[in-house]
Design an enzyme around this catalytic site. Sequence first.
Site, mmCIF file in Angstrom:
data_model
loop_
_atom_site.group_PDB
_atom_site.id
_atom_site.type_symbol
_atom_site.label_atom_id
_atom_site.label_comp_id
_atom_site.label_asym_id
_atom_site.label_seq_id
_atom_site.Cartn_x
_atom_site.Cartn_y
_atom_site.Cartn_z
ATOM 1 N N ASP A 173 0.818 -1.214 0.000
ATOM 2 C CA ASP A 173 0.000 0.000 0.000
ATOM 3 C C ASP A 173 0.851 1.263 0.000
ATOM 4 O OD1 ASP A 173 -2.366 -1.276 -0.095
ATOM 5 O OD2 ASP A 173 -2.986 -0.851 1.958
ATOM 6 N N LYS A 212 -3.790 3.082 -2.204
ATOM 7 C CA LYS A 212 -4.802 4.108 -2.411
ATOM 8 C C LYS A 212 -4.393 5.313 -1.592
ATOM 9 C CE LYS A 212 -7.926 1.366 -0.930
ATOM 10 N NZ LYS A 212 -9.115 0.739 -0.433
ATOM 11 N N MET A 245 -7.101 10.156 9.135
ATOM 12 C CA MET A 245 -7.777 10.614 7.911
ATOM 13 C C MET A 245 -8.692 11.798 8.197
ATOM 14 S SD MET A 245 -8.663 6.836 6.394
ATOM 15 C CE MET A 245 -9.090 6.141 7.982
HETATM 16 C C1 LIG Z 1 -6.110 4.330 5.900
HETATM 17 S S1 LIG Z 1 -5.464 4.845 7.455
HETATM 18 C C2 LIG Z 1 -4.476 3.439 7.816
HETATM 19 C C3 LIG Z 1 -3.994 3.393 9.235
HETATM 20 C C4 LIG Z 1 -3.058 2.229 9.487
HETATM 21 N N1 LIG Z 1 -3.710 0.970 9.300
HETATM 22 C C5 LIG Z 1 -2.440 2.275 10.893
HETATM 23 O O1 LIG Z 1 -2.731 1.406 11.729
HETATM 24 O O2 LIG Z 1 -1.622 3.187 11.123
HETATM 25 C C6 LIG Z 1 -4.317 6.066 6.953
HETATM 26 C C7 LIG Z 1 -4.210 7.217 7.938
HETATM 27 O O3 LIG Z 1 -3.372 6.872 9.023
HETATM 28 C C8 LIG Z 1 -2.665 8.015 9.466
HETATM 29 N N2 LIG Z 1 -1.223 7.778 9.300
HETATM 30 C C9 LIG Z 1 -0.651 6.653 8.875
HETATM 31 N N3 LIG Z 1 0.688 6.739 8.909
HETATM 32 C C10 LIG Z 1 0.972 7.968 9.393
HETATM 33 C C11 LIG Z 1 2.185 8.661 9.691
HETATM 34 N N4 LIG Z 1 3.380 8.103 9.501
HETATM 35 N N5 LIG Z 1 2.103 9.915 10.183
HETATM 36 C C12 LIG Z 1 0.909 10.504 10.405
HETATM 37 N N6 LIG Z 1 -0.271 9.890 10.150
HETATM 38 C C13 LIG Z 1 -0.252 8.642 9.648
HETATM 39 C C14 LIG Z 1 -3.156 9.194 8.633
HETATM 40 O O4 LIG Z 1 -4.244 9.771 9.308
HETATM 41 C C15 LIG Z 1 -3.612 8.477 7.367
HETATM 42 O O5 LIG Z 1 -4.550 9.264 6.656
#
Ligand SMILES: C[S@@+](CC[C@H](N)C(=O)[O-])C[C@H]1O[C@@H](n2cnc3c(N)ncnc32)[C@H](O)[C@@H]1O
Length: 255
Positions: free
Chosen positions: A39, A61, A174
């Site tokens: 991803d 995505k 998000m």
């Molecule tokens: C579709 S969600 C997936 C989350 C993922 N499964 C997790 O457990 O971290 C994606 C969101 O996670 C957050 N996110 C993921 N990685 C990040 C990072 N390194 N820094 C800040 N926000 C992050 C943001 O809000 C992003 O829009």
Amino acid sequence: MQKHIHPKITLVGAGPGDAELITLKGIRALRSADVILYDALVNKELLEYAGENVPAVFVGKRAGNHELPQNQINELIVQSALTYGHVVRLKGGDSFVFGRGHEEMEYAAQHGIETSVVPGISSSIAVPELQHIPLTRRGVSESFWVLTGTTRAGELSADLHLAAQSNATAIVLMGLGKLAEIMSLYQQAGRGRLPVAVIQNGSLAGERIVVAEVDTITEIVQRENIGSPAIIVLGEVVRSHPAAQLRELVVAECN
Ligand SMILES: C[S@@+](CC[C@H](N)C(=O)[O-])C[C@H]1O[C@@H](n2cnc3c(N)ncnc32)[C@H](O)[C@@H]1O
């Protein structure tokens, strides 16, 4: 002689971004993969753990830019397992936290594919933690909620309305595109002075944090051009941030 194919899928949580924050079990899965489907938020350095000539396919995505619809990803997983054998499905953070990992696993299982899962470190916990913001703290916060700012219908989640009434720490994923609306909910609940942190690119080079209050954060985030991926943390625990003198704005470039 033709290789015997044993179709299976392992869902692997890649962690929040820093390649060192994957688990040992996750690395072992990558080493034994016959194909990797990964991803957008996965650190590409992790693909180096794969064997030689193992295909790595980007199926990511990003908001507003859907490379592959979910049903096609599901189908690709099944077809890849039948063609190659061991599919490692590598997802950002933890696959079961806003990751649709369970849906993918269910679909594969319905098609007779053996499935297993390797948990990952979710950004929801790791990103605040790396900024020394605890999600619970004795006498300050007894629980934390992980919420999405963007529901399937594109509306604010009803849970956000409840979170605004609660003392729980709220971690919103998000949510950057709906920051003003989310802050307005908290303002309506009389929480305009509540501390908030917005953290972009947590655990990665280029990590940035803005710490302010509900009343002021939206303007500051816009002015500072904070972009995705970002996490919003709301709650008194944000005062634990080392730089948080909350009457003043704190913008920090990390790394
Ligand atoms: C579709 S969600 C997936 C989350 C993922 N499964 C997790 O457990 O971290 C994606 C969101 O996670 C957050 N996110 C993921 N990685 C990040 C990072 N390194 N820094 C800040 N926000 C992050 C943001 O809000 C992003 O829009």
